[in-house]
Design a protein around this motif. Structure first.
Motif, PDB file in Angstrom:
ATOM      1  N   VAL A   1      -1.154   4.716   0.477  1.00 35.28           N
ATOM      2  CA  VAL A   1      -1.633   4.868   1.859  1.00 35.28           C
ATOM      3  C   VAL A   1      -0.464   5.121   2.794  1.00 35.28           C
ATOM      4  CG1 VAL A   1      -2.722   3.647   3.789  1.00 35.28           C
ATOM      5  CG2 VAL A   1      -3.762   3.543   1.509  1.00 35.28           C
TER       6      VAL A   1
ATOM      7  N   TRP B   1      -3.321  11.345   6.170  1.00 39.20           N
ATOM      8  CA  TRP B   1      -4.226  10.218   6.403  1.00 39.20           C
ATOM      9  C   TRP B   1      -5.259  10.584   7.451  1.00 39.20           C
ATOM     10  CZ3 TRP B   1      -5.435   5.965   3.943  1.00 39.20           C
ATOM     11  CH2 TRP B   1      -6.158   4.972   4.604  1.00 39.20           C
TER      12      TRP B   1
ATOM     13  N   THR C   1      -8.753   0.124  -0.750  1.00 41.47           N
ATOM     14  CA  THR C   1      -8.415   1.423  -0.188  1.00 41.47           C
ATOM     15  C   THR C   1      -7.206   2.018  -0.898  1.00 41.47           C
ATOM     16  OG1 THR C   1      -9.308   0.712   1.937  1.00 41.47           O
ATOM     17  CG2 THR C   1      -7.910   2.672   1.955  1.00 41.47           C
ATOM     18  N   GLU C   2      -6.223   1.198  -1.185  1.00 44.57           N
ATOM     19  CA  GLU C   2      -5.041   1.661  -1.910  1.00 44.57           C
ATOM     20  C   GLU C   2      -5.430   2.191  -3.285  1.00 44.57           C
ATOM     21  OE1 GLU C   2      -0.986   2.408  -2.906  1.00 44.57           O
ATOM     22  OE2 GLU C   2      -2.008   2.156  -0.986  1.00 44.57           O
TER      23      GLU C   2
ATOM     24  N   GLN D   1      -9.279   0.622   5.615  1.00 45.67           N
ATOM     25  CA  GLN D   1      -7.974   0.138   5.165  1.00 45.67           C
ATOM     26  C   GLN D   1      -7.672  -1.239   5.754  1.00 45.67           C
ATOM     27  OE1 GLN D   1      -4.537  -0.096   6.461  1.00 45.67           O
ATOM     28  NE2 GLN D   1      -3.770  -0.381   4.398  1.00 45.67           N
TER      29      GLN D   1
ATOM     30  N   THR E   1       0.848  -1.208   0.000  1.00 46.35           N
ATOM     31  CA  THR E   1       0.000   0.000   0.000  1.00 46.35           C
ATOM     32  C   THR E   1       0.877   1.248   0.000  1.00 46.35           C
ATOM     33  OG1 THR E   1      -0.159  -0.141   2.413  1.00 46.35           O
ATOM     34  CG2 THR E   1      -1.951  -1.147   1.153  1.00 46.35           C
TER      35      THR E   1
ATOM     36  N   PRO F   1      -7.521  -3.513   2.285  1.00 48.00           N
ATOM     37  CA  PRO F   1      -6.366  -2.678   1.960  1.00 48.00           C
ATOM     38  C   PRO F   1      -6.157  -2.480   0.457  1.00 48.00           C
ATOM     39  CG  PRO F   1      -5.651  -4.770   2.912  1.00 48.00           C
ATOM     40  CD  PRO F   1      -7.141  -4.712   3.029  1.00 48.00           C
TER      41      PRO F   1
END
Length: 139
Positions: free
Chosen positions: A21, A30, A45-46, A38, A18, A42
């Motif tokens: 992130v 963040w 989200t990435e 996340q 990631t 993950p």
């Protein structure tokens, strides 16, 4: 029935990388409210954060303008994220934004809230008018 291909790579184990992130965390961009997302997904989200970071990475807009836009989003009545407003004000100032530019963005952002009146007041007038009419009772 599916046959296993012994030449196929083994599925990845462990969490996916990631880098976007991780970079956002490192530079203080963040939002801790995103931690649960996340942790649960993950990879998604990435990908989402990589897409959301396009304004910074594309070079189309200058960084100061991006920060001013971020102030508007975070300060809007539909978002109201104080820590983000503060972080983006600091960044905008660091990038040379003037207090007048930031104040103008905040003033423009207040216009989002006026739409509640644009929608709500006519509906209120309509409902009040409907209540004033005598009910039509059939005998």
């Amino acid at each position: 029935m599916t046959l296993h291909d012994p030449t196929a790579p083994a599925p990845a184990t462990g969490p996916p990388p990631t880098p976007v992130v991780d970079a956002m965390r490192a530079k203080g961009a963040w939002n801790p409210l995103w931690d649960g997302l996340q942790e649960r997904d993950p990879a998604w989200t990435e990908q989402f954060m990589a897409m959301a970071m396009q304004p910074w990475t594309s070079g189309v807009l200058e960084p100061k303008v991006i920060e001013l836009l971020c102030i508007a989003v975070d300060a809007s009545a539909t978002h109201m994220y104080g820590p983000g407003v503060q972080r983006h004000i600091r960044s905008a100032l660091d990038l040379g934004a003037t207090a007048e530019e930031i104040l103008t963005v905040l003033q423009l952002t207040t216009l989002v809230g006026v739409h509640a009146c644009n929608i709500g007041v006519p509906l209120l007038v309509e409902e009040l008018a409907a209540r004033e009419k005598p009910a039509d009772h059939a005998n």
